[in-house]
Design an enzyme around this catalytic site. Structure first.
Site, mmCIF file in Angstrom:
data_model
loop_
_atom_site.group_PDB
_atom_site.id
_atom_site.type_symbol
_atom_site.label_atom_id
_atom_site.label_comp_id
_atom_site.label_asym_id
_atom_site.label_seq_id
_atom_site.Cartn_x
_atom_site.Cartn_y
_atom_site.Cartn_z
ATOM 1 N N LYS A 14 114.713 -38.568 32.132
ATOM 2 C CA LYS A 14 113.558 -38.273 31.292
ATOM 3 C C LYS A 14 112.432 -39.259 31.612
ATOM 4 C CE LYS A 14 111.976 -37.937 26.573
ATOM 5 N NZ LYS A 14 112.225 -38.226 25.179
ATOM 6 N N LYS A 68 98.302 -5.646 43.863
ATOM 7 C CA LYS A 68 99.637 -6.277 43.835
ATOM 8 C C LYS A 68 100.690 -5.323 44.392
ATOM 9 C CE LYS A 68 99.933 -9.023 40.398
ATOM 10 N NZ LYS A 68 100.025 -9.566 39.050
ATOM 11 N N ASN A 90 106.619 -19.450 31.666
ATOM 12 C CA ASN A 90 105.695 -18.369 31.347
ATOM 13 C C ASN A 90 106.027 -17.854 29.970
ATOM 14 O OD1 ASN A 90 104.245 -18.292 33.703
ATOM 15 N ND2 ASN A 90 105.492 -16.701 34.642
ATOM 16 N N PRO A 117 109.688 -18.575 45.481
ATOM 17 C CA PRO A 117 109.799 -17.341 46.269
ATOM 18 C C PRO A 117 109.312 -16.158 45.434
ATOM 19 C CG PRO A 117 111.976 -18.106 45.555
ATOM 20 C CD PRO A 117 110.994 -19.169 45.171
ATOM 21 N N ASP A 118 108.670 -15.189 46.060
ATOM 22 C CA ASP A 118 108.299 -13.959 45.356
ATOM 23 C C ASP A 118 109.508 -13.025 45.445
ATOM 24 O OD1 ASP A 118 107.370 -11.370 44.630
ATOM 25 O OD2 ASP A 118 105.312 -12.078 44.925
HETATM 26 O O1 C5P Z 1 103.522 -12.770 38.841
HETATM 27 P P1 C5P Z 1 103.048 -11.466 39.392
HETATM 28 O O2 C5P Z 1 101.917 -10.896 38.627
HETATM 29 O O3 C5P Z 1 102.841 -11.471 40.881
HETATM 30 O O4 C5P Z 1 104.250 -10.450 39.110
HETATM 31 C C1 C5P Z 1 104.238 -9.127 39.588
HETATM 32 C C2 C5P Z 1 105.640 -8.638 39.818
HETATM 33 O O5 C5P Z 1 106.293 -9.475 40.771
HETATM 34 C C3 C5P Z 1 106.556 -8.642 38.609
HETATM 35 O O6 C5P Z 1 107.366 -7.483 38.711
HETATM 36 C C4 C5P Z 1 107.379 -9.903 38.732
HETATM 37 O O7 C5P Z 1 108.665 -9.748 38.156
HETATM 38 C C5 C5P Z 1 107.487 -10.038 40.244
HETATM 39 N N1 C5P Z 1 107.533 -11.448 40.700
HETATM 40 C C6 C5P Z 1 108.656 -11.908 41.327
HETATM 41 N N2 C5P Z 1 108.695 -13.194 41.812
HETATM 42 C C7 C5P Z 1 107.641 -14.016 41.665
HETATM 43 C C8 C5P Z 1 106.495 -13.575 41.012
HETATM 44 C C9 C5P Z 1 106.471 -12.272 40.527
HETATM 45 O O8 C5P Z 1 109.615 -11.163 41.469
HETATM 46 N N3 C5P Z 1 107.718 -15.241 42.129
#
Ligand code: C5P
Length: 403
Positions: free
Chosen positions: A290, A340, A211, A308-309
């Site tokens: 590679k 969110k 990103n 994982p979130d």
């Molecule tokens: O990517 P997204 O818009 O969902 O990110 C929102 C919040 O969630 C941010 O604070 C980001 O650091 C967190 N996040 C995370 N793990 C992910 C995706 C996002 O902790 N896999």
């Protein structure tokens, strides 16, 4: 430029140490941040650096004598210390520390220190044996007991050719200490965990998907929390930034590394601030070698799996920290941010519009909570970070249980 030390009057004391040449740089950086600096030197310090140098840099008279018939009342020691927000003696020699310990006042600087009614900070600078000497260590204890603040010394190579403890902190470190010193300690005693930067997901050993994130906002927030008195752990993906001063730093690469590092630290944290731009997917069939462009006769097929979130996982911990999330969007910020926030089950979400802030030094943040949206003043990321820390402390409900 951001001037966090505007309105601060600092007396910079110079004693006889070779590190005095670095104090000229320290003085300039203090001024950059808005401080007014008055310099006082011991007679022996004038053999290392000239008063003229400090006079030219500070744009003010330099005090070298206790008696000065040029002054209206010859009471520089009283006048200067009454105006000052702090006296910083850098470098502070072993001899000067001994003098301070016993309350001697036989030159302008020691007289000023004795007559002060403001905080006194010393940055020791001496040979390692002088620092380790029982007499110096006894003086250190006494000075601390008397409320004198010590910055450093650092460890490393010394002008005498030896290596050890006793080096004066570098000007940048002294500056970081100065900023922390003047920041109200609204996060004192809190443990704050911050994620920052991007994550990188390997395609093969040399290629990644990632990103766009410079890490500037997260690093500035970690630094601002540290200055506000918090014990800060920063878990960061790859960035080009210097590690924030006084912050416990863990470097990670992928989202799964970041997840592991965060989950290990989150149970002990009071507040989690999730600034990282975590990649949503990793590549399940990443190659160990590679991938050769000319060997595969078709385009590589990447098999994505969800990461994982991290934020949602931390927010769902039973005795986890209070969570602050970030949302970077290209459109429909309010709508997406509030959705969110609810989906991840967090109280506070900080939003920004990607096209306005990505990689920039300036930022514009909006806070979303149950109460709606609140705009934070637009500005430099360094400048906005302490404002955000203040806001976070307004929203923070306090520690719910002992950790
Ligand atoms: O990517 P997204 O818009 O969902 O990110 C929102 C919040 O969630 C941010 O604070 C980001 O650091 C967190 N996040 C995370 N793990 C992910 C995706 C996002 O902790 N896999």
């Amino acid at each position: 430029m951001h001037k966090p030390l505007a309105n601060k009057q600092i007396v910079l004391g110079i004693t006889a140490g070779i590190a005095a040449y670095k104090s000229a740089e320290f003085l300039r950086r203090l001024q950059d941040l808005g401080a007014t600096v008055h310099v006082a030197m011991t007679p022996a310090a004038c053999q290392f650096m000239t008063p003229t140098t400090f006079q030219a840099l500070s744009g003010r008279p330099v005090f070298t004598d206790t008696i000065d018939t040029q002054l209206q009342n010859s009471m520089a020691h009283i006048n200067l210390s009454r105006q000052a927000d702090a006296i910083i003696v850098a470098p502070a020699s072993a001899d000067f520390m001994a003098k301070l310990t016993h309350g001697l006042a036989d030159d302008i600087l020691s007289t000023l220190c004795l007559a002060r009614n403001c905080p006194l900070i010393i940055a020791p600078a001496m040979n390692r044996e002088m620092w380790a000497n029982a007499a110096t260590q006894r003086n250190v204890k006494q000075l601390q007991a008397d409320g004198v603040h010590l910055w450093g010394p650092g460890y490393g190579s010394q002008a005498c050719g030896e290596i050890g403890s006793g080096r004066m902190l570098e000007p940048a470190q002294l500056l970081a200490e100065s900023l922390a010193f003047f920041t109200p300690k609204i996060m004192q005693g809190l443990r704050v965990l911050v994620t920052a930067g991007p994550t990188e997901e390997a395609i093969d050993p040399v290629r990644v998907i990632s990103n766009k994130s410079s890490g500037k906002t997260g690093y500035a927030i970690a630094q601002a929390a540290q200055r506000a008195g918090a014990q800060v752990q920063l878990v960061s993906g790859p960035t080009a930034l210097a590690q924030p001063y006084g912050v416990d730093f863990t470097a990670v690469t992928s989202a799964r590394d970041m997840y592991a590092a965060v989950m290990q630290r989150a149970p002990q944290a009071d507040i989690f601030i999730s600034v990282a731009a975590v990649a949503d997917w990793y590549i399940k069939n990443a190659s160990d070698q590679k991938i050769k462009k000319h060997v595969v006769n078709q385009l590589p097929q990447l098999d994505f799996a969800e990461n994982p979130d991290i934020l949602a996982q931390v927010a769902s911990l039973d005795h986890g920290p209070w969570c602050v999330g970030f949302a970077a969007e290209t459109e429909g910020l309010t709508e997406y941010a509030q959705a969110k926030r609810k989906r991840k089950n967090i109280d506070l979400l900080v939003g920004n519009l990607v096209q306005k802030v990505l990689g920039q030094n300036q930022t514009e943040l909006i806070l979303y909570s149950d109460a709606g949206a609140e705009h934070l003043a637009k500005g430099d990321k360094q400048e906005v970070a302490p404002l955000l820390i203040n806001k976070i402390m307004q929203y923070y409900p306090g520690r719910t249980q002992e950790k």
